[in-house]
Motif scaffolding. Sequence first.
Motif, PDB file in Angstrom:
ATOM      1  N   LEU A  41       0.846  -1.191   0.000  1.00  0.00           N
ATOM      2  CA  LEU A  41       0.000   0.000   0.000  1.00  0.00           C
ATOM      3  C   LEU A  41       0.881   1.240   0.000  1.00  0.00           C
ATOM      4  O   LEU A  41       1.772   1.372   0.847  1.00  0.00           O
ATOM      5  N   ALA A  42       0.656   2.139  -0.931  1.00  0.00           N
ATOM      6  CA  ALA A  42       1.490   3.338  -1.064  1.00  0.00           C
ATOM      7  C   ALA A  42       0.625   4.596  -1.133  1.00  0.00           C
ATOM      8  O   ALA A  42      -0.471   4.589  -1.707  1.00  0.00           O
ATOM      9  N   LYS A  43       1.140   5.653  -0.535  1.00  0.00           N
ATOM     10  CA  LYS A  43       0.550   6.984  -0.667  1.00  0.00           C
ATOM     11  C   LYS A  43       1.303   7.699  -1.782  1.00  0.00           C
ATOM     12  O   LYS A  43       2.519   7.888  -1.693  1.00  0.00           O
ATOM     13  N   VAL A  44       0.602   8.068  -2.839  1.00  0.00           N
ATOM     14  CA  VAL A  44       1.229   8.648  -4.022  1.00  0.00           C
ATOM     15  C   VAL A  44       0.736  10.087  -4.189  1.00  0.00           C
ATOM     16  O   VAL A  44      -0.469  10.350  -4.189  1.00  0.00           O
ATOM     17  N   TYR A  45       1.683  11.014  -4.333  1.00  0.00           N
ATOM     18  CA  TYR A  45       1.317  12.426  -4.466  1.00  0.00           C
ATOM     19  C   TYR A  45       0.934  12.756  -5.905  1.00  0.00           C
ATOM     20  O   TYR A  45       1.497  12.204  -6.865  1.00  0.00           O
ATOM     21  N   ASN A  46      -0.026  13.667  -6.047  1.00  0.00           N
ATOM     22  CA  ASN A  46      -0.503  14.081  -7.367  1.00  0.00           C
ATOM     23  C   ASN A  46       0.323  15.209  -7.968  1.00  0.00           C
ATOM     24  O   ASN A  46       0.134  15.559  -9.134  1.00  0.00           O
ATOM     25  N   ALA A  47       1.209  15.792  -7.184  1.00  0.00           N
ATOM     26  CA  ALA A  47       2.033  16.906  -7.661  1.00  0.00           C
ATOM     27  C   ALA A  47       3.396  16.838  -6.994  1.00  0.00           C
ATOM     28  O   ALA A  47       3.552  16.279  -5.903  1.00  0.00           O
ATOM     29  N   LYS A  48       4.374  17.428  -7.640  1.00  0.00           N
ATOM     30  CA  LYS A  48       5.734  17.433  -7.102  1.00  0.00           C
ATOM     31  C   LYS A  48       5.807  18.327  -5.863  1.00  0.00           C
ATOM     32  O   LYS A  48       5.019  19.269  -5.716  1.00  0.00           O
ATOM     33  N   PRO A  49       6.740  18.054  -4.956  1.00  0.00           N
ATOM     34  CA  PRO A  49       6.860  18.885  -3.751  1.00  0.00           C
ATOM     35  C   PRO A  49       7.273  20.306  -4.106  1.00  0.00           C
ATOM     36  O   PRO A  49       7.859  20.548  -5.155  1.00  0.00           O
ATOM     37  N   GLY A  50       6.943  21.223  -3.224  1.00  0.00           N
ATOM     38  CA  GLY A  50       7.292  22.618  -3.484  1.00  0.00           C
ATOM     39  C   GLY A  50       6.074  23.431  -3.874  1.00  0.00           C
ATOM     40  O   GLY A  50       4.967  23.215  -3.378  1.00  0.00           O
ATOM     41  N   GLU A  51       6.272  24.358  -4.788  1.00  0.00           N
ATOM     42  CA  GLU A  51       5.219  25.303  -5.147  1.00  0.00           C
ATOM     43  C   GLU A  51       4.005  24.626  -5.754  1.00  0.00           C
ATOM     44  O   GLU A  51       2.866  25.006  -5.501  1.00  0.00           O
ATOM     45  N   GLU A  52       4.234  23.574  -6.560  1.00  0.00           N
ATOM     46  CA  GLU A  52       3.114  22.895  -7.230  1.00  0.00           C
ATOM     47  C   GLU A  52       2.171  22.246  -6.216  1.00  0.00           C
ATOM     48  O   GLU A  52       0.954  22.372  -6.310  1.00  0.00           O
ATOM     49  N   ARG A  53       2.759  21.597  -5.216  1.00  0.00           N
ATOM     50  CA  ARG A  53       1.930  20.943  -4.201  1.00  0.00           C
ATOM     51  C   ARG A  53       1.274  21.973  -3.293  1.00  0.00           C
ATOM     52  O   ARG A  53       0.108  21.819  -2.894  1.00  0.00           O
ATOM     53  N   LYS A  54       2.000  23.042  -2.945  1.00  0.00           N
ATOM     54  CA  LYS A  54       1.431  24.097  -2.092  1.00  0.00           C
ATOM     55  C   LYS A  54       0.255  24.782  -2.784  1.00  0.00           C
ATOM     56  O   LYS A  54      -0.716  25.171  -2.135  1.00  0.00           O
ATOM     57  N   MET A  55       0.342  24.934  -4.100  1.00  0.00           N
ATOM     58  CA  MET A  55      -0.742  25.578  -4.844  1.00  0.00           C
ATOM     59  C   MET A  55      -2.020  24.740  -4.747  1.00  0.00           C
ATOM     60  O   MET A  55      -3.111  25.270  -4.529  1.00  0.00           O
ATOM     61  N   LEU A  56      -1.909  23.422  -4.894  1.00  0.00           N
ATOM     62  CA  LEU A  56      -3.074  22.545  -4.772  1.00  0.00           C
ATOM     63  C   LEU A  56      -3.659  22.610  -3.371  1.00  0.00           C
ATOM     64  O   LEU A  56      -4.880  22.657  -3.192  1.00  0.00           O
ATOM     65  N   GLU A  57      -2.788  22.628  -2.360  1.00  0.00           N
ATOM     66  CA  GLU A  57      -3.252  22.707  -0.980  1.00  0.00           C
ATOM     67  C   GLU A  57      -3.974  24.020  -0.712  1.00  0.00           C
ATOM     68  O   GLU A  57      -4.985  24.043  -0.010  1.00  0.00           O
ATOM     69  N   SER A  58      -3.470  25.121  -1.280  1.00  0.00           N
ATOM     70  CA  SER A  58      -4.109  26.424  -1.089  1.00  0.00           C
ATOM     71  C   SER A  58      -5.479  26.487  -1.747  1.00  0.00           C
ATOM     72  O   SER A  58      -6.342  27.268  -1.344  1.00  0.00           O
ATOM     73  N   GLN A  59      -5.699  25.648  -2.764  1.00  0.00           N
ATOM     74  CA  GLN A  59      -6.992  25.586  -3.458  1.00  0.00           C
ATOM     75  C   GLN A  59      -7.896  24.508  -2.863  1.00  0.00           C
ATOM     76  O   GLN A  59      -8.939  24.183  -3.430  1.00  0.00           O
ATOM     77  N   ASN A  60      -7.498  23.982  -1.711  1.00  0.00           N
ATOM     78  CA  ASN A  60      -8.249  22.921  -1.033  1.00  0.00           C
ATOM     79  C   ASN A  60      -8.459  21.699  -1.922  1.00  0.00           C
ATOM     80  O   ASN A  60      -9.525  21.077  -1.924  1.00  0.00           O
ATOM     81  N   GLN A  61      -7.430  21.377  -2.697  1.00  0.00           N
ATOM     82  CA  GLN A  61      -7.467  20.171  -3.514  1.00  0.00           C
ATOM     83  C   GLN A  61      -6.623  19.098  -2.845  1.00  0.00           C
ATOM     84  O   GLN A  61      -5.566  19.391  -2.290  1.00  0.00           O
ATOM     85  N   ILE A  62      -7.088  17.880  -2.907  1.00  0.00           N
ATOM     86  CA  ILE A  62      -6.347  16.791  -2.296  1.00  0.00           C
ATOM     87  C   ILE A  62      -5.075  16.553  -3.100  1.00  0.00           C
ATOM     88  O   ILE A  62      -5.087  16.568  -4.336  1.00  0.00           O
ATOM     89  N   THR A  63      -3.958  16.370  -2.437  1.00  0.00           N
ATOM     90  CA  THR A  63      -2.657  16.315  -3.114  1.00  0.00           C
ATOM     91  C   THR A  63      -2.121  14.889  -3.253  1.00  0.00           C
ATOM     92  O   THR A  63      -1.008  14.701  -3.720  1.00  0.00           O
ATOM     93  N   TYR A  64      -2.891  13.893  -2.868  1.00  0.00           N
ATOM     94  CA  TYR A  64      -2.382  12.528  -2.918  1.00  0.00           C
ATOM     95  C   TYR A  64      -3.531  11.543  -3.132  1.00  0.00           C
ATOM     96  O   TYR A  64      -4.709  11.882  -3.002  1.00  0.00           O
ATOM     97  N   HIS A  65      -3.181  10.324  -3.446  1.00  0.00           N
ATOM     98  CA  HIS A  65      -4.131   9.219  -3.493  1.00  0.00           C
ATOM     99  C   HIS A  65      -3.394   7.957  -3.036  1.00  0.00           C
ATOM    100  O   HIS A  65      -2.185   7.979  -2.833  1.00  0.00           O
ATOM    101  N   TYR A  66      -4.132   6.879  -2.869  1.00  0.00           N
ATOM    102  CA  TYR A  66      -3.533   5.619  -2.442  1.00  0.00           C
ATOM    103  C   TYR A  66      -3.531   4.623  -3.595  1.00  0.00           C
ATOM    104  O   TYR A  66      -4.469   4.582  -4.402  1.00  0.00           O
ATOM    105  N   GLU A  67      -2.479   3.812  -3.663  1.00  0.00           N
ATOM    106  CA  GLU A  67      -2.392   2.760  -4.664  1.00  0.00           C
ATOM    107  C   GLU A  67      -1.970   1.455  -3.994  1.00  0.00           C
ATOM    108  O   GLU A  67      -1.191   1.469  -3.036  1.00  0.00           O
ATOM    109  N   ILE A  68      -2.484   0.352  -4.519  1.00  0.00           N
ATOM    110  CA  ILE A  68      -2.028  -0.969  -4.105  1.00  0.00           C
ATOM    111  C   ILE A  68      -1.136  -1.512  -5.213  1.00  0.00           C
ATOM    112  O   ILE A  68      -1.570  -1.642  -6.365  1.00  0.00           O
TER     113      ILE A  68
END
Length: 232
Positions: A41-68
């Motif tokens: 089971l892995a937690k996989v991010y939808n965006a690269k760390p840094g500004e791209e991920r912070k932008m998604l978080e500021s827009q209240n968008q989920i930044t990750y999903h889970y994969e088996i």
Amino acid sequence: MYVYNENLKKQWGGEFEMPYARNMMHNLDYTLANDGKVYLLAKVYNAKPGEERKMLESQNQITYHYEILIYDKANKEPAIVQLRTDQYYPSGSFLYQDDKQNIIIAGCYSKDLKNLHLSDGLFMIKLDPEKNTLTKVNSGYYEIPSEIIKQYLSDKQKEKVKLLEQEGDLGLNSLKLQKIYTTPGGCIKIISEVYGDFGNGAVGLDAFVMSIDKEGKMEWVKKIHKIQHASW
């Protein structure tokens, strides 16, 4: 990764490259199933760390999903099944194989994307290893009632909780699923705990024990009020 049988004889194994870079995924849990496959089971991010991920978080968008990720001796590349939930957001998960050989993904969930640190209850999802599809176990989601959350609180805490409930923010902060038991009669007992890290130690706070009957309905939830400290 190497797989051994009960006599410690190697069955298969080798070196496997993860499908994502280290800063894009975290391995959370794994189990070796009776079919000889390894389910990770892995937690996989939808965006690269840094500004791209912070932008998604500021827009209240989920930044990750889970994969088996499913590994077997015949393939170097894993089969991948993405964990998608229909309406709620997993906030912590682990997997195991139950007594019927089902691969179960279980954990905590949040109903509000803006408050993923708050857990509303627990979920259980079953993986079909033949079709690589996911289905809910019974009703799938089991919310912890607000009257249970509010048990054993001081008057000051009750006032604070009352305000949170009016704002729709009532939930359990840092709730972690600890253990799942299946009884011979088919009932499921789920143990979770509010947990926090503090410097050189950890504090386990209130525990919540949930019982699901063999028909998939929640029988009861009990809150065990406690403070438990461990240091290292």
